[in-house]
Scaffold this active site. Structure first.
Site, short mmCIF file in Angstrom:
data_model
loop_
_atom_site.label_atom_id
_atom_site.label_comp_id
_atom_site.label_asym_id
_atom_site.label_seq_id
_atom_site.Cartn_x
_atom_site.Cartn_y
_atom_site.Cartn_z
N ASP A 128 13.91 -47.73 45.22
CA ASP A 128 13.61 -47.63 46.64
C ASP A 128 13.66 -48.99 47.30
O ASP A 128 13.72 -50.01 46.62
CB ASP A 128 12.22 -47.00 46.85
CG ASP A 128 11.17 -47.55 45.89
OD1 ASP A 128 11.31 -48.71 45.47
OD2 ASP A 128 10.25 -46.81 45.53
N ASN A 151 -2.05 -42.23 45.53
CA ASN A 151 -1.95 -40.86 46.06
C ASN A 151 -0.97 -40.01 45.25
O ASN A 151 -0.61 -38.92 45.68
CB ASN A 151 -1.55 -40.88 47.54
CG ASN A 151 -0.16 -41.48 47.76
OD1 ASN A 151 0.54 -41.80 46.81
ND2 ASN A 151 0.24 -41.63 49.01
N HIS A 187 2.21 -40.83 44.40
CA HIS A 187 3.65 -40.97 44.66
C HIS A 187 4.37 -41.65 43.49
O HIS A 187 3.77 -42.45 42.77
CB HIS A 187 3.94 -41.68 46.00
CG HIS A 187 3.66 -43.15 46.05
ND1 HIS A 187 3.07 -43.77 47.12
CD2 HIS A 187 3.91 -44.15 45.15
CE1 HIS A 187 2.98 -45.06 46.90
NE2 HIS A 187 3.48 -45.32 45.70
N GLU A 206 6.15 -39.59 48.92
CA GLU A 206 4.74 -39.39 49.28
C GLU A 206 4.33 -37.92 49.09
O GLU A 206 5.21 -37.04 48.98
CB GLU A 206 4.54 -39.81 50.74
CG GLU A 206 4.85 -41.28 51.02
CD GLU A 206 3.75 -42.24 50.55
OE1 GLU A 206 3.17 -42.02 49.47
OE2 GLU A 206 3.49 -43.21 51.27
C1 F6R Z 1 7.91 -49.04 44.36
C2 F6R Z 1 7.53 -47.84 43.63
C3 F6R Z 1 6.13 -47.34 43.76
C4 F6R Z 1 5.15 -48.19 42.96
C5 F6R Z 1 3.75 -47.61 43.03
C6 F6R Z 1 2.76 -48.43 42.23
O1 F6R Z 1 9.23 -49.40 44.00
O2 F6R Z 1 8.33 -47.26 42.94
O3 F6R Z 1 6.07 -46.01 43.30
O4 F6R Z 1 5.58 -48.31 41.63
O5 F6R Z 1 3.36 -47.59 44.36
O6 F6R Z 1 2.61 -49.65 42.85
P1 F6R Z 1 1.50 -50.71 42.40
O7 F6R Z 1 1.99 -51.31 41.17
O8 F6R Z 1 1.47 -51.66 43.58
O9 F6R Z 1 0.22 -49.97 42.26
#
Ligand code: F6R
Length: 259
Positions: free
Chosen positions: A66, A135, A137, A142
């Site tokens: 992403d 959450n 994701h 989301e």
């Molecule tokens: C971003 C992504 C997100 C993150 C997730 C965990 O490329 O794929 O799914 O991996 O939000 O992020 P952290 O490590 O900041 O808790």
């Protein structure tokens, strides 16, 4: 699905990096990359393995999950920039083989379709690394995301924008939109490896692994995939009801059975 509980975040990162190492050593030609602090230990260990153990990324195609829409190219928090800084600048992956959705494209919806098409033609991804949001994701899918979704333009929840505000100059600077691989796109990868550490991930991990399969927890779609390894530390595992079973599986792993 296999749930691997490690004593701490460093150990969890080494386990996930070891899975990638083995896959590449055995000839996997594509790798899926996520961003976020959860992944940084994995990337550090991959860089170490490249320097010290001869792990090579020559000929490998890497796909980002992403990226944000609406921040300039080269912004330090764009996912592409984070991956360059934390991983690809330090290994022998050909920069031309790092594929990403370009959040700076003038038509992000068309860019999402281009990226999906490119992934379809070059993929499937061998090992896909994933983090998980508080959450539930994965990628930036989301809650409410279709379990059949493909790469598309998506609006972030304020929860996610608040979580990520620490990387920007406050929540108002966090983009509202992203291009993200869809849940079905992610599911095309041969092996999904999700890493989660810390107490703030415990609820999302429990919902994803042991809750119902529902768009309300996008990561629960992993339950439908044929090869998933969820690597967690003790803190992220703290709300798993079946934790004793997961530990039992680890103690009695059949000889030769791998992650
Ligand atoms: C971003 C992504 C997100 C993150 C997730 C965990 O490329 O794929 O799914 O991996 O939000 O992020 P952290 O490590 O900041 O808790």
């Amino acid at each position: 699905m296999e749930v691997v509980i490690r004593p701490d975040a460093d150990d969890a990162a080494r386990t996930a990096a070891g899975i990638v190492h083995r896959a590449l050593a055995e000839g996997a030609g594509t790798l899926g990359l996520a961003t976020g602090p959860s992944l940084l230990g994995v990337y550090r260990d991959l860089v170490r393995r490249h320097r010290e153990e001869g792990l090579s990324f020559t000929g490998v195609d890497a796909f980002l999950l992403d990226d944000y829409v609406g921040i300039p190219a080269g912004h330090p928090q764009s996912c592409a920039e984070v991956i360059r800084r934390e991983l690809t600048d330090h290994i022998d992956l050909d920069p031309a083989r790092l594929h990403r959705p370009r959040g700076t494209a003038s038509d992000p919806a068309a860019e999402a379709r281009r990226f999906e098409q490119h992934l379809t033609e070059t993929g499937p991804v061998g090992v896909q690394l994933l983090g998980i949001g508080g959450n539930g994701h994965i990628g930036f899918n989301e809650p409410g995301s279709s379990l059949a979704s493909r790469t598309r333009l998506k609006t972030l929840t304020d929860d996610t924008r608040r979580d990520n505000a620490r990387f920007f100059r406050g929540i108002d600077a966090v983009p509202r939109h992203v291009i993200t691989q869809g849940l079905a796109t992610i599911g095309e990868a041969s092996h999904l490896v999700l890493i989660a550490t810390g107490p703030h991930k415990a609820g999302a991990v429990a919902a994803a692994v042991e809750g119902p399969v529902t768009a309300a927890c996008p990561a629960s779609v992993l339950q439908l995939h044929r090869h998933v390894t969820v690597v967690v530390d003790e803190l992220a595992a703290s709300r798993l009801e079946l934790h004793a079973y997961y530990r039992c599986v680890a103690r009695h792993k059949p000889v030769g059975q791998r992650y």
